[in-house]
Scaffold this motif. Structure first.
Motif, PDB file in Angstrom:
ATOM      1  N   GLY A  15       0.888  -1.126   0.050  1.00 19.79           N
ATOM      2  CA  GLY A  15       0.233  -0.076  -0.106  1.00 19.79           C
ATOM      3  C   GLY A  15       0.934   1.333  -0.016  1.00 19.79           C
ATOM      4  N   ASP A  16       0.787   1.884   1.069  1.00 21.56           N
ATOM      5  CA  ASP A  16       1.492   3.344   0.929  1.00 21.56           C
ATOM      6  C   ASP A  16       2.843   3.225   2.113  1.00 21.56           C
ATOM      7  N   VAL A  17       3.146   1.906   2.336  1.00 17.97           N
ATOM      8  CA  VAL A  17       4.129   1.631   3.242  1.00 17.97           C
ATOM      9  C   VAL A  17       5.213   1.229   2.609  1.00 17.97           C
ATOM     10  N   LEU A  18       6.521   1.654   2.805  1.00 22.81           N
ATOM     11  CA  LEU A  18       7.678   1.083   1.978  1.00 22.81           C
ATOM     12  C   LEU A  18       8.310   0.334   2.991  1.00 22.81           C
ATOM     13  N   ILE A  19       8.749  -1.121   2.397  1.00 19.42           N
ATOM     14  CA  ILE A  19       9.294  -1.941   3.228  1.00 19.42           C
ATOM     15  C   ILE A  19      10.782  -2.013   2.694  1.00 19.42           C
ATOM     16  N   LEU A  20      11.792  -1.848   3.543  1.00 22.21           N
ATOM     17  CA  LEU A  20      13.237  -2.030   3.249  1.00 22.21           C
ATOM     18  C   LEU A  20      13.862  -3.213   3.902  1.00 22.21           C
ATOM     19  N   ASN A  21      14.725  -3.934   3.088  1.00 21.57           N
ATOM     20  CA  ASN A  21      15.851  -4.802   3.622  1.00 21.57           C
ATOM     21  C   ASN A  21      16.856  -4.146   3.896  1.00 21.57           C
ATOM     22  N   ILE A  22      17.573  -3.989   5.156  1.00 14.13           N
ATOM     23  CA  ILE A  22      18.792  -3.200   5.328  1.00 14.13           C
ATOM     24  C   ILE A  22      19.899  -4.052   5.806  1.00 14.13           C
ATOM     25  N   LEU A  23      21.099  -3.865   5.193  1.00 13.52           N
ATOM     26  CA  LEU A  23      22.248  -4.122   5.639  1.00 13.52           C
ATOM     27  C   LEU A  23      22.902  -3.177   6.118  1.00 13.52           C
ATOM     28  N   GLY A  24      23.077  -3.184   7.582  1.00 18.40           N
ATOM     29  CA  GLY A  24      23.431  -1.920   8.346  1.00 18.40           C
ATOM     30  C   GLY A  24      24.915  -2.050   8.510  1.00 18.40           C
ATOM     31  N   SER A  25      25.704  -0.793   8.600  1.00 14.11           N
ATOM     32  CA  SER A  25      27.040  -0.671   8.880  1.00 14.11           C
ATOM     33  C   SER A  25      27.199   0.417   9.894  1.00 14.11           C
ATOM     34  N   PRO A  26      27.417  -0.014  11.397  1.00 16.12           N
ATOM     35  CA  PRO A  26      27.500   0.962  12.382  1.00 16.12           C
ATOM     36  C   PRO A  26      29.022   1.503  12.366  1.00 16.12           C
ATOM     37  N   ASN A  27      29.184   2.467  13.390  1.00 17.45           N
ATOM     38  CA  ASN A  27      30.394   2.987  13.569  1.00 17.45           C
ATOM     39  C   ASN A  27      31.077   3.832  12.265  1.00 17.45           C
ATOM     40  N   ALA A  28      30.256   4.054  11.344  1.00 16.98           N
ATOM     41  CA  ALA A  28      30.550   4.753  10.320  1.00 16.98           C
ATOM     42  C   ALA A  28      31.017   6.366  10.564  1.00 16.98           C
ATOM     43  N   LYS A  29      31.877   6.938   9.789  1.00 15.46           N
ATOM     44  CA  LYS A  29      31.927   8.420  10.028  1.00 15.46           C
ATOM     45  C   LYS A  29      30.652   9.216   9.893  1.00 15.46           C
ATOM     46  N   THR A  30      29.810   8.909   8.697  1.00 15.83           N
ATOM     47  CA  THR A  30      28.757   9.538   8.175  1.00 15.83           C
ATOM     48  C   THR A  30      27.630   8.489   8.389  1.00 15.83           C
ATOM     49  N   VAL A  43      23.232   0.605   4.581  1.00 18.41           N
ATOM     50  CA  VAL A  43      23.117   2.008   5.115  1.00 18.41           C
ATOM     51  C   VAL A  43      24.333   2.154   6.209  1.00 18.41           C
ATOM     52  N   ASN A  44      25.106   3.105   6.197  1.00  9.34           N
ATOM     53  CA  ASN A  44      25.831   3.494   7.527  1.00  9.34           C
ATOM     54  C   ASN A  44      25.439   4.220   8.301  1.00  9.34           C
ATOM     55  N   VAL A  45      25.871   3.994   9.513  1.00 12.27           N
ATOM     56  CA  VAL A  45      25.098   5.145  10.644  1.00 12.27           C
ATOM     57  C   VAL A  45      26.471   5.447  11.572  1.00 12.27           C
ATOM     58  N   ALA A  46      26.665   6.415  11.940  1.00 14.11           N
ATOM     59  CA  ALA A  46      27.684   7.008  12.778  1.00 14.11           C
ATOM     60  C   ALA A  46      27.094   6.817  14.474  1.00 14.11           C
ATOM     61  N   ALA A  47      26.892   5.520  14.659  1.00 13.76           N
ATOM     62  CA  ALA A  47      26.741   5.278  16.093  1.00 13.76           C
ATOM     63  C   ALA A  47      27.060   4.033  16.422  1.00 13.76           C
ATOM     64  N   VAL A  48      27.635   3.641  17.682  1.00 13.44           N
ATOM     65  CA  VAL A  48      28.027   2.474  18.221  1.00 13.44           C
ATOM     66  C   VAL A  48      26.867   1.359  18.068  1.00 13.44           C
ATOM     67  N   PRO A  49      27.310  -0.128  17.706  1.00 15.01           N
ATOM     68  CA  PRO A  49      26.350  -1.192  17.945  1.00 15.01           C
ATOM     69  C   PRO A  49      26.001  -1.493  19.270  1.00 15.01           C
ATOM     70  N   HIS A  57      19.408   5.185  16.201  1.00 10.63           N
ATOM     71  CA  HIS A  57      20.070   6.251  15.216  1.00 10.63           C
ATOM     72  C   HIS A  57      19.499   6.114  13.709  1.00 10.63           C
ATOM     73  N   MET A  58      19.557   4.888  13.240  1.00 10.93           N
ATOM     74  CA  MET A  58      19.225   4.789  11.937  1.00 10.93           C
ATOM     75  C   MET A  58      17.882   5.303  11.839  1.00 10.93           C
ATOM     76  N   MET A  80      18.811  -5.532  17.005  1.00 11.33           N
ATOM     77  CA  MET A  80      20.121  -5.829  17.703  1.00 11.33           C
ATOM     78  C   MET A  80      21.101  -6.647  16.546  1.00 11.33           C
ATOM     79  N   ASN A  81      20.823  -6.363  15.260  1.00  8.58           N
ATOM     80  CA  ASN A  81      21.548  -7.099  14.110  1.00  8.58           C
ATOM     81  C   ASN A  81      21.991  -6.196  12.761  1.00  8.58           C
ATOM     82  N   VAL A  82      22.937  -6.672  12.118  1.00  8.69           N
ATOM     83  CA  VAL A  82      23.032  -5.557  10.751  1.00  8.69           C
ATOM     84  C   VAL A  82      22.059  -5.975   9.957  1.00  8.69           C
TER      85      VAL A  82
END
Length: 103
Positions: A15-30, A43-49, A57-58, A80-82
């Protein structure tokens, strides 16, 4: 509570909901939405895992990127997972990596 959706690509619409599968990468610079890698979006995030902090943060980063409230983003699994899946209710804007696929 939403169910996990099996997808062949990194995103789909429910419908109007976007579903995303993410491969997270914590501790990034930006914070950065990267390129698709298989059926996940990098997806890179500047936060500790620790304790789900990188996922929280993401979600805040996504709220700004997609023009929605934090409450409009649900982490379906992977807090709690990438490897994660998120649902974004009625995004007001789409990052270019998704917008390109929509055309």
């Amino acid at each position: 509570m939403s169910n996990r959706v099996k997808m062949n690509t990194f995103y789909c619409w429910d419908g109007d909901v976007l579903i995303l599968n993410i491969l997270g990468s914590p501790n990034a610079k930006t914070n950065k939405i990267g390129k698709p890698k298989g059926n996940q979006l990098k997806v890179n995030v500047a936060a500790v895992p620790r304790g789900g902090k990188a996922t929280d943060h993401m979600v805040k980063f996504f709220a700004k990127e997609f023009g929605v409230k934090i409450a409009d983003i649900e982490v379906v699994f992977g807090r709690m997972n990438v490897n994660k899946q998120v649902r974004i209710k009625a995004p007001q804007s789409l990052p270019s990596v998704i917008a390109r696929h929509e055309q």
